[in-house]
Write an enzyme that holds these catalytic residues in place. Structure first.
Site, mmCIF file in Angstrom:
data_model
loop_
_atom_site.group_PDB
_atom_site.id
_atom_site.type_symbol
_atom_site.label_atom_id
_atom_site.label_comp_id
_atom_site.label_asym_id
_atom_site.label_seq_id
_atom_site.Cartn_x
_atom_site.Cartn_y
_atom_site.Cartn_z
ATOM 1 N N CYS A 131 0.868 -1.188 0.000
ATOM 2 C CA CYS A 131 0.000 0.000 0.000
ATOM 3 C C CYS A 131 0.902 1.234 0.000
ATOM 4 O O CYS A 131 2.073 1.150 -0.356
ATOM 5 C CB CYS A 131 -0.978 -0.017 1.185
ATOM 6 S SG CYS A 131 -0.223 0.298 2.782
ATOM 7 N N ARG A 132 0.372 2.356 0.409
ATOM 8 C CA ARG A 132 1.144 3.594 0.375
ATOM 9 C C ARG A 132 2.258 3.591 1.422
ATOM 10 O O ARG A 132 3.397 3.904 1.128
ATOM 11 C CB ARG A 132 0.217 4.803 0.589
ATOM 12 C CG ARG A 132 0.931 6.135 0.553
ATOM 13 C CD ARG A 132 -0.070 7.293 0.706
ATOM 14 N NE ARG A 132 0.633 8.515 0.990
ATOM 15 C CZ ARG A 132 0.951 8.942 2.223
ATOM 16 N NH1 ARG A 132 0.633 8.214 3.278
ATOM 17 N NH2 ARG A 132 1.585 10.070 2.393
#
Length: 98
Positions: free
Chosen positions: A63-64
């Site tokens: 993810c980020r």
């Protein structure tokens, strides 16, 4: 929860290892680039689509920053999957994106 550092993942990819990666970011985020070869499965759909994944494979969740992929790891682990969280997520990824 197992974790992998971005440099370790890059080394596996550079060595030609088959790595099953799932990016759980939202569509607008992945539009800015994903690790080549990663599959897009937004976090909100993991619970509904996890049966489409193969329990015999190990997955690296992305993810980020590592938070949402950590949530995905916890859920998938509870369902019997072998998953590893990319520590630091795309913020720490220095490799190629597509």
């Amino acid at each position: 929860m197992k974790t992998i550092q971005p440099e370790e993942l890059q080394a596996k990819l550079d060595a030609g290892e088959t790595v099953h990666m799932i990016d759980v970011r939202e569509s607008d985020e992945v539009a800015n680039g994903m690790i080549p070869g990663a599959q897009h499965l937004p976090l909100g759909l993991v619970e509904f689509k996890h049966q489409e994944l193969d329990k015999s494979k190990e997955y690296v969740m992305i993810c980020r920053s590592g938070g949402r992929s950590g949530q995905a790891c916890q859920f998938l682990e509870s369902q019997g999957f072998d998953v590893t969280n990319l520590s630091g997520g795309m913020l720490d990824w220095k490799g190629q994106v597509q």
